[in-house]
Scaffold this active site. Structure first.
Site, PDB file in Angstrom:
ATOM      1  N   CYS A 125      32.536   8.939 -15.736  1.00 15.07           N
ATOM      2  CA  CYS A 125      34.001   9.308 -15.488  1.00 15.07           C
ATOM      3  C   CYS A 125      33.905  10.752 -15.760  1.00 15.07           C
ATOM      4  CB  CYS A 125      34.976   8.556 -16.454  1.00 15.07           C
ATOM      5  SG  CYS A 125      36.642   8.830 -16.235  1.00 15.07           S
ATOM      6  N   ASP A 183      37.319   3.500  -6.021  1.00 13.47           N
ATOM      7  CA  ASP A 183      37.954   4.373  -7.012  1.00 13.47           C
ATOM      8  C   ASP A 183      38.964   5.320  -6.634  1.00 13.47           C
ATOM      9  OD1 ASP A 183      38.244   6.122  -9.127  1.00 13.47           O
ATOM     10  OD2 ASP A 183      35.992   6.673  -9.423  1.00 13.47           O
ATOM     11  N   HIS A 214      36.719   2.299 -10.207  1.00 12.54           N
ATOM     12  CA  HIS A 214      36.506   3.032 -11.310  1.00 12.54           C
ATOM     13  C   HIS A 214      36.065   2.403 -12.555  1.00 12.54           C
ATOM     14  CE1 HIS A 214      36.617   7.147 -13.228  1.00 12.54           C
ATOM     15  NE2 HIS A 214      37.120   6.553 -14.091  1.00 12.54           N
TER      16      HIS A 214
END
Length: 245
Positions: A125, A183, A214
């Site tokens: 991330c 994502d 994600h």
């Protein structure tokens, strides 16, 4: 390998940074991997990820990525309140402060008797972005960047010329770029833009797009995909064993 963990508080240009160290129990010198967390800092899933990498024969350093903005030891919850605070921190801390954090961890690795001077970076991330950012430092020999956010948007605090993707040409190490095709944070067109920027910059990189959402590596929550996660750990370990040999 059996591992152990400890805590060190490192001095940085912007204050003390708590850093969690995972390393093999067996005496020796090992390559170092700086593992950058999500916006929530060192949660239980991040600790387990760090342990997995360390167990393959690496010293893993997990910094509190927003140490200037939170009390020491802060872990944000995986809820709306935690997400809001983490995103606030992400858009508040200048990228230059992350650079000085990286330098502090390199200094620590250079002085630690159990490190061999070879250093890589890894993250998920925003941590994927920070692993990429760390690779601007010439000491970083390899970076595993897992569904890195904000590379394409140029929205983190820095001048345009100092945005991470704009400086891709400064990277000398090898990059591993992994993306989830489902994502929403980095859609198809933005992934294509990042890929082209890396090509234009002459970066040495491998590129993997998987059918994942994600945070598919986070082993809590409905988006976790264990098989994809294991594959990504293997890709990362293979990169570090090759590039940091």
């Amino acid at each position: 390998m059996i591992i152990k963990n400890e805590i060190v508080d490192l001095p940085t240009a912007t204050g003390t940074m708590r850093t969690y160290v995972y390393r093999p129990v067996e005496d020796g010198q090992y390559a170092t991997v700086i593992f950058y967390s999500e916006i929530f800092q060192q949660t239980a899933p991040i600790a387990r990820s760090a342990a997995i990498i360390a167990g393959h024969g690496f010293v893993v350093l997990v910094p509190e990525v927003f140490h200037e903005l939170n009390p020491v030891g802060t872990v944000l919850a995986y809820d709306e309140k935690g997400k809001d605070k983490g995103n606030h921190d992400k858009f508040t801390k200048p990228l230059a402060s992350h650079d000085s954090d990286t330098e502090a961890m390199i200094d620590f690795a250079d002085q630690a008797s159990f490190c061999n001077g070879k250093i890589g970076s890894m993250g998920v991330c925003i941590g994927g972005h920070l692993a990429f950012r760390a690779a601007l430092n010439q000491r970083i020999g390899a970076a595993a960047c897992l569904y890195a956010t904000d590379l394409h948007s140029n929205t983190l605090p820095a001048d345009d010329a100092d945005q991470s993707l704009a400086r891709a040409g400064d990277i000398n190490g090898e990059l591993l770029m992994v993306w989830g095709r489902q994502d929403p944070h980095v859609p198809d067109a933005n992934r294509a833009d990042i890929n082209q920027a890396l090509r234009d910059s002459g970066c040495l990189f491998s590129w993997h797009e998987v059918n994942g959402q994600h945070a598919f590596m986070r082993d809590e929550g409905v988006r976790y995909d264990p098989e994809l996660a294991l594959n990504c750990y293997r890709l990362s370990v293979d990169l570090f064993r090759r590039a940091l040999a």
